[in-house]
Motif scaffolding. Structure first.
Motif, PDB file in Angstrom:
ATOM      1  N   GLU A 143      23.183  39.938   4.512  1.00 39.25           N
ATOM      2  CA  GLU A 143      23.854  39.090   5.491  1.00 39.25           C
ATOM      3  C   GLU A 143      23.475  37.627   5.272  1.00 39.25           C
ATOM      4  O   GLU A 143      22.362  37.318   4.852  1.00 39.25           O
ATOM      5  N   GLN A 144      24.418  36.753   5.588  1.00 42.12           N
ATOM      6  CA  GLN A 144      24.182  35.319   5.506  1.00 42.12           C
ATOM      7  C   GLN A 144      24.544  34.695   6.842  1.00 42.12           C
ATOM      8  O   GLN A 144      25.543  35.056   7.470  1.00 42.12           O
ATOM      9  N   LYS A 151      26.872  37.136   8.937  1.00 44.33           N
ATOM     10  CA  LYS A 151      28.047  37.743   8.327  1.00 44.33           C
ATOM     11  C   LYS A 151      27.631  38.555   7.105  1.00 44.33           C
ATOM     12  O   LYS A 151      26.858  38.089   6.271  1.00 44.33           O
ATOM     13  N   ILE A 153      27.812  39.925   3.535  1.00 41.52           N
ATOM     14  CA  ILE A 153      28.373  39.419   2.285  1.00 41.52           C
ATOM     15  C   ILE A 153      28.116  40.427   1.169  1.00 41.52           C
ATOM     16  O   ILE A 153      27.222  41.275   1.271  1.00 41.52           O
ATOM     17  N   ASP A 154      28.912  40.341   0.107  1.00 41.68           N
ATOM     18  CA  ASP A 154      28.800  41.298  -1.001  1.00 41.68           C
ATOM     19  C   ASP A 154      27.719  40.923  -1.999  1.00 41.68           C
ATOM     20  O   ASP A 154      27.133  41.792  -2.645  1.00 41.68           O
ATOM     21  N   TYR A 156      24.854  37.442  -3.381  1.00 47.37           N
ATOM     22  CA  TYR A 156      24.357  36.069  -3.291  1.00 47.37           C
ATOM     23  C   TYR A 156      23.756  35.721  -4.648  1.00 47.37           C
ATOM     24  O   TYR A 156      22.848  36.409  -5.129  1.00 47.37           O
ATOM     25  N   ASP A 188      34.776  35.259  -6.936  1.00 45.24           N
ATOM     26  CA  ASP A 188      34.057  34.432  -5.962  1.00 45.24           C
ATOM     27  C   ASP A 188      32.927  33.650  -6.615  1.00 45.24           C
ATOM     28  O   ASP A 188      32.680  32.482  -6.286  1.00 45.24           O
TER      29      ASP A 188
END
Length: 304
Positions: A143-144, A151, A153-154, A156, A188
C-alpha cells in the motif's frame, strides 16, 4: 653540492616508499552486502535455499523481508545492547527518505515459490541494464499513502529494490491474464521513468507534431489544404494516430500515450508497421519511441 644530491636522493626514496604504501591500501567504508544468502545459510532453511537459487540463476536478489540485517554490535556503557539494523528503505532517494509505504510479508513457502516463478517468467526476461532491478521484494500486500488514505498498489520501484504485490498474481490461473498483468506493470514503470530519460530523443518524437499540439484545426486548415475538420487519413499524414476529435489537435501528452498504448497493447491482427504502412511519420515516431524504451533496458517480444 653534496647536500643537494643527498636531499634529492632522500626525496626520491620517500616518493617511492609513498607509492608502494598506497598500492597496499584497501578502500575504507566499503559497503557490506546484506542482500546475499550464502550456501551455508540454506541448510535447513527452504526460504534461504529459494533465495540462493534465485540469485544464482538470475543475478538478482530475492527478498521476503525488508530487514536485511539485525545484529548486536556491542553494548553501551550501561550494558544495554547496541543493535545494527539494515533495511531496504523502499522510498529512499538521494534527496530524501519517505515512509509512505506499508506492506504485509509473504510468508507461505509455496506462495513464495509461485511469486519467484512469476518474476522469472514474466518480469526478468523483459528487463536489462538500468531497468533490471538489483533486488525483488515479494509481498502479500503493498500500500502507498495518497493524501490521508492508503491505496493498494501492484508494485513500487525503488533505487535498489522492486517491490511486487503478488496477492492478485497468486489467484490467477490463466497465462494470458498473468501476461496482461505484467504488461501493465511495465507500462506504468516506463511512464514513471521516461521523463528522466533522453530528452533529445523524445524531442525528436514530438517534433513531427509539435506545431499542432492543442491548436484549433481551423488554424492550419488552409495551410494544410483542408476544407473542414480533418479526416483520420489527414491526421495520420501529420503523425497523429488518435483520430479526429472535437475542434483541437491532440495535446502532446495524449499523442505520447497513444503511441505507448500502441507499443504495449496493440490488438489488431496486422502488426503496427503493416497497419500504418504508407504513413512515414507514424512509422518513424513509433520506431523512435520503441528504440528509446529498448535502449533503456526493456525488451519487447519481437515476435508478437
Amino acid at each position: 653540492m653534496k647536500i643537494k644530491i643527498i636531499y634529492w636522493i632522500w626525496l626520491g626514496a620517500m616518493m617511492l616508499a609513498s607509492c608502494d604504501k598506497e598500492d597496499d591500501l584497501t578502500p575504507s567504508g566499503e559497503r557490506e552486502d546484506y542482500f546475499s544468502v550464502s550456501a551455508s545459510d540454506t541448510i535447513g532453511d527452504p526460504e534461504a535455499a529459494l533465495r540462493y537459487r534465485f540469485y544464482s540463476c538470475n543475478k538478482v536478489h530475492l527478498l521476503f523481508n525488508d530487514t536485511l540485517q539485525h545484529e548486536q554490535r556491542g553494548t553501551y556503557a550501561d550494558g544495554t545492547p547496541y543493535w545494527f539494523t539494515e533495511v531496504i528503505d523502499l522510498p529512499y532517494t538521494i534527496e530524501s527518505t519517505g515512509s509512505g509505504l506499508r506492506f504485509l510479508y509473504l510468508t507461505d513457502l509455496e506462495d513464495q515459490k509461485k511469486g519467484a516463478e512469476f518474476v522469472e517468467k514474466y518480469i526478468l526476461p523483459h528487463v536489462s541494464g538500468e531497468m533490471r532491478p538489483y533486488s525483488v521484494f515479494l509481498v502479500e500486500k503493498l500500500e502507498q499513502k495518497k493524501g490521508s488514505k492508503w491505496k493498494i498498489i501492484d508494485y513500487y520501484a525503488g533505487r535498489r529494490c522492486l517491490a511486487v504485490n503478488v496477492a492478485s498474481i497468486l489467484e490467477m490461473d490463466d497465462e494470458e491474464e498473468i501476461a496482461e498483468w505484467s504488461t501493465d506493470l511495465f507500462y506504468d514503470m516506463i511512464i514513471s521513468k521516461i521523463n528522466s530519460w533522453d530528452k533529445e530523443a523524445l524531442e525528436e518524437f514530438y517534433a513531427f507534431c509539435a506545431p499542432y499540439y492543442d491548436e484549433y484545426y481551423t488554424t492550419y486548415a488552409e495551410e494544410l489544404g483542408w476544407s473542414k475538420k480533418p479526416t483520420n487519413e489527414q491526421l495520420l499524414e501529420l503523425g497523429f494516430i488518435g483520430g479526429p476529435s472535437g475542434s483541437f489537435f491532440e495535446e502532446q501528452e495524449e499523442d505520447f500515450e497513444n503511441y505507448m498504448d500502441a507499443l504495449f497493447y496493440w490488438e489488431e491482427d496486422e502488426p503496427f508497421e503493416e497497419y500504418y504502412a504508407g504513413y512515414a511519420k507514424v512509422l518513424r515516431k513509433y520506431e523512435i519511441l520503441r528504440n528509446i524504451i529498448e535502449d533503456h533496458g526493456y525488451k519487447f517480444n519481437r515476435g508478437e
